[in-house]
Design a protein around this motif. Structure first.
Motif, short mmCIF file in Angstrom:
data_model
loop_
_atom_site.label_atom_id
_atom_site.label_comp_id
_atom_site.label_asym_id
_atom_site.label_seq_id
_atom_site.Cartn_x
_atom_site.Cartn_y
_atom_site.Cartn_z
N LEU A 116 -68.56 30.84 6.73
CA LEU A 116 -68.33 29.57 7.40
C LEU A 116 -69.24 28.48 6.84
O LEU A 116 -68.88 27.30 6.89
CB LEU A 116 -68.54 29.72 8.91
N SER A 117 -70.38 28.86 6.30
CA SER A 117 -71.26 27.85 5.70
C SER A 117 -70.62 27.25 4.45
O SER A 117 -70.73 26.04 4.20
CB SER A 117 -72.63 28.45 5.36
N GLN A 118 -69.89 28.09 3.65
CA GLN A 118 -69.17 27.54 2.50
C GLN A 118 -68.04 26.62 2.96
O GLN A 118 -67.81 25.57 2.37
CB GLN A 118 -68.62 28.68 1.64
N TRP A 119 -67.32 27.03 3.99
CA TRP A 119 -66.26 26.19 4.53
C TRP A 119 -66.83 24.86 5.03
O TRP A 119 -66.28 23.79 4.74
CB TRP A 119 -65.56 26.93 5.66
N LYS A 120 -67.93 24.91 5.73
CA LYS A 120 -68.55 23.68 6.23
C LYS A 120 -68.97 22.78 5.06
O LYS A 120 -68.79 21.56 5.10
CB LYS A 120 -69.75 24.02 7.11
N SER A 129 -59.22 15.66 -1.07
CA SER A 129 -58.60 15.92 -2.38
C SER A 129 -57.27 15.19 -2.53
O SER A 129 -56.77 15.05 -3.65
CB SER A 129 -58.38 17.42 -2.56
N GLY A 130 -56.69 14.79 -1.42
CA GLY A 130 -55.38 14.17 -1.49
C GLY A 130 -54.25 15.17 -1.63
O GLY A 130 -53.10 14.78 -1.86
N ARG A 131 -54.55 16.45 -1.49
CA ARG A 131 -53.55 17.51 -1.62
C ARG A 131 -53.58 18.38 -0.37
O ARG A 131 -54.60 18.49 0.29
CB ARG A 131 -53.82 18.38 -2.86
N LYS A 132 -52.48 19.02 -0.08
CA LYS A 132 -52.42 19.98 1.02
C LYS A 132 -52.88 21.33 0.51
O LYS A 132 -52.21 21.99 -0.29
CB LYS A 132 -50.99 20.08 1.56
N ILE A 133 -54.06 21.75 0.94
CA ILE A 133 -54.63 23.04 0.54
C ILE A 133 -54.88 23.85 1.81
O ILE A 133 -55.53 23.37 2.74
CB ILE A 133 -55.96 22.86 -0.22
N SER A 134 -54.35 25.04 1.86
CA SER A 134 -54.53 25.91 3.02
C SER A 134 -55.79 26.75 2.82
O SER A 134 -55.90 27.49 1.84
CB SER A 134 -53.32 26.83 3.20
N CYS A 135 -56.71 26.65 3.75
CA CYS A 135 -57.99 27.34 3.62
C CYS A 135 -58.11 28.47 4.63
O CYS A 135 -57.59 28.39 5.75
CB CYS A 135 -59.15 26.36 3.81
N GLY A 136 -58.78 29.53 4.23
CA GLY A 136 -58.99 30.67 5.09
C GLY A 136 -60.38 31.24 4.90
O GLY A 136 -61.17 30.77 4.07
N LEU A 137 -60.67 32.25 5.68
CA LEU A 137 -61.98 32.90 5.66
C LEU A 137 -61.81 34.38 5.35
O LEU A 137 -61.00 35.07 5.99
CB LEU A 137 -62.67 32.74 7.01
N ARG A 138 -62.55 34.86 4.37
CA ARG A 138 -62.58 36.30 4.15
C ARG A 138 -63.50 36.93 5.18
O ARG A 138 -64.62 36.46 5.39
CB ARG A 138 -63.07 36.63 2.74
N MET A 172 -64.48 28.06 13.10
CA MET A 172 -63.16 28.41 12.54
C MET A 172 -62.19 27.25 12.55
O MET A 172 -61.11 27.35 11.96
CB MET A 172 -62.57 29.58 13.33
N ALA A 173 -62.54 26.17 13.19
CA ALA A 173 -61.63 25.03 13.29
C ALA A 173 -61.22 24.54 11.90
O ALA A 173 -62.06 24.37 11.01
CB ALA A 173 -62.30 23.90 14.06
N GLY A 174 -59.94 24.33 11.73
CA GLY A 174 -59.42 23.85 10.46
C GLY A 174 -58.97 24.93 9.51
O GLY A 174 -58.26 24.64 8.53
N LEU A 175 -59.34 26.17 9.75
CA LEU A 175 -58.94 27.28 8.89
C LEU A 175 -57.56 27.79 9.30
O LEU A 175 -57.23 27.84 10.48
CB LEU A 175 -59.96 28.41 8.94
N GLU A 176 -56.77 28.19 8.32
CA GLU A 176 -55.40 28.60 8.57
C GLU A 176 -55.12 30.06 8.25
O GLU A 176 -54.01 30.53 8.48
CB GLU A 176 -54.45 27.73 7.75
N GLY A 177 -56.10 30.76 7.70
CA GLY A 177 -55.84 32.14 7.33
C GLY A 177 -57.06 33.03 7.42
O GLY A 177 -58.20 32.55 7.43
N LEU A 178 -56.80 34.33 7.48
CA LEU A 178 -57.84 35.35 7.42
C LEU A 178 -57.55 36.26 6.23
O LEU A 178 -56.40 36.66 6.00
CB LEU A 178 -57.89 36.18 8.70
N HIS A 179 -58.58 36.56 5.49
CA HIS A 179 -58.46 37.35 4.26
C HIS A 179 -59.31 38.60 4.43
O HIS A 179 -60.51 38.52 4.67
CB HIS A 179 -58.96 36.51 3.08
N ILE A 206 -56.37 35.53 15.27
CA ILE A 206 -55.09 35.68 14.58
C ILE A 206 -54.02 34.72 15.10
O ILE A 206 -53.27 34.14 14.29
CB ILE A 206 -54.60 37.15 14.63
N PRO A 207 -53.89 34.51 16.41
CA PRO A 207 -52.81 33.63 16.88
C PRO A 207 -52.85 32.21 16.33
O PRO A 207 -51.81 31.55 16.25
CB PRO A 207 -53.00 33.65 18.41
N GLN A 208 -54.02 31.73 15.96
CA GLN A 208 -54.11 30.36 15.45
C GLN A 208 -53.89 30.28 13.94
O GLN A 208 -53.91 29.18 13.36
CB GLN A 208 -55.47 29.75 15.80
#
Length: 390
Positions: A116-120, A129-138, A172-179, A206-208
């Motif tokens: 989460l520190s890298q995500w932050k 970035s001006g692009r739609k990028i889906s981010c997740g957390l391993r 976890m706010a803003g993250l869309e996936g779990l890896h 998972i539900p979010q």
């Protein structure tokens, strides 16, 4: 190994390529890809090529016909995927250098962060970035069945994946996936046993999510792999958590397993308690997993010590004392100049080889069964060694 692999490899003309040389059988590669595509079609999951396992981009036109995209371990692999492989572009790293992240957000579609520190730290870079990028957390479910500790991503003290104790709902706010990557050369049974641990630790999140990545290590194309169980496991997971969830798998080995060989030549035979055949290849430089895992590579036409009349120790050409493939027996005596085929050398070989001692990197070639042609794609020489050093 599969019954199909041996006869097709045995039919190859080893004299048609340089030595040493990685030789890929395009027909076998496409067979693997068709199996993976069938899993995608049956389950709705998307399978990505993990470039860390197989990156021979001359063959990407075949692989990209079947798979959904690539997954990279950093900037350079991601750039390779962008240049040669259409489809989705995923990337994960234990930690991203800021300069690399600045480049990655220009073209990747998914980013899995290790903490989460890298995500932050990089959330603003992604959002600006001006692009739609889906981010997740391993994440690390703290459960794995990997026998060799060096390959166990969930070993005690592992840096790979966030522990549940390190995660907060707010973070976890803003993250869309779990890896989740917990496997290495394992079957669907292992995945089925692992998922409950993943759900227990991270089910509240998972539900979010929009997607779940079950990582690599899935031996989907290995003979005997339970494909039906894999499909059932994915179906049950989506039935439980929602059909909207996109499931990803990212094997590297399963794409290239039993598709190629390392052709080499006997240079000399010496004796020290037994005959030792010195080859123009190297276990440590050209097939390091045979020492790191370790495992015994198979040689076409050879057996275990004493199985056939003539037993030899096969050794590499570097000065490392332990540069040894192992002891093998042959029906006939070996002689200098004789070619050998080291089996199943398409994955985790080209991507990990070195020029230690100045040993020459093996050439890269492909065989097309439709035309019968052997194509030497790349030869390496002194400049490839020199340019890595200064």
């Amino acid at each position: 190994m599969s019954a199909n692999f041996y006869p097709q490899i045995a039919a190859l003309d080893l004299s048609r390529v340089p030595s040493p040389c990685y030789l890929i059988h395009r027909g076998l590669l496409e067979e693997n890809c068709k199996i993976l595509r069938a899993v995608m079609d049956k389950t709705g999951a998307k399978i990505l090529l993990a470039l860390k396992g197989f990156a021979q981009f001359s063959e990407f036109p075949i692989v990209s016909k079947y798979l959904a995209g690539t997954t990279a371990s950093g900037l350079h692999e991601a750039l390779l995927g962008r240049e040669f492989f259409p489809g989705e572009r995923h990337v994960y790293s234990p930690a991203f250098p800021p300069a690399d992240m600045g480049e990655l957000v220009k073209f990747v579609d998914h980013i899995s962060f290790n903490s989460l520190s890298q995500w932050k730290r990089f959330r603003g870079v992604v959002e600006n970035s001006g692009r739609k990028i889906s981010c997740g957390l391993r994440v690390n479910p703290e459960y794995a069945e990997v026998e060799h500790e060096i390959y166990n991503p969930c070993a005690a003290g592992s840096r790979l994946g966030a522990l549940r104790s390190e995660i907060s709902a707010a973070g976890m706010a803003g993250l869309e996936g779990l890896h989740m990557h917990t496997m290495c050369e394992q079957g669907a049974e292992t995945l089925a046993r692992t998922i409950p641990h993943f759900e227990e630790k991270f089910g509240e999140f998972i539900p979010q999510m929009k997607w779940i990545n079950f990582g690599g290590g899935h031996w989907i194309t290995k003979p005997g792999y339970n494909i039906d169980l894999l499909c059932e496991t994915i179906a049950r997971f989506r039935e439980k958590w929602g059909a909207h969830l996109q499931i990803y798998l990212e094997p590297g080995e399963a794409v290239a397993i039993e598709t190629g060989i390392l052709v080499c030549t006997v240079l000399d035979i010496v004796n020290n308690g037994m005959p030792i055949a010195i080859l123009d290849t190297s276990a440590s430089a050209h097939m390091p997993d045979t020492l790191e895992m370790p495992y015994r590579a198979e040689i076409l036409g050879a057996g275990k010590p004493g199985e056939f009349a003539h037993t030899y120790r096969l050794a590499g050409g570097t000065c490392l004392a332990g540069d040894v493939l192992g002891d093998y027996s042959f029906p006939q005596k070996l002689a200098p100049g004789q070619r050998l085929a080291i089996m199943d050398m398409a994955h985790y070989t080209m991507v990990k080889n070195t020029t230690f001692n100045g040993i020459c990197l093996p050439a890269i070639a492909s065989f097309d069964p439709a035309s019968g042609n052997y194509e030497v794609i790349r030869r390496f020489g002194y400049d490839d060694y020199k340019c890595r050093l200064s």
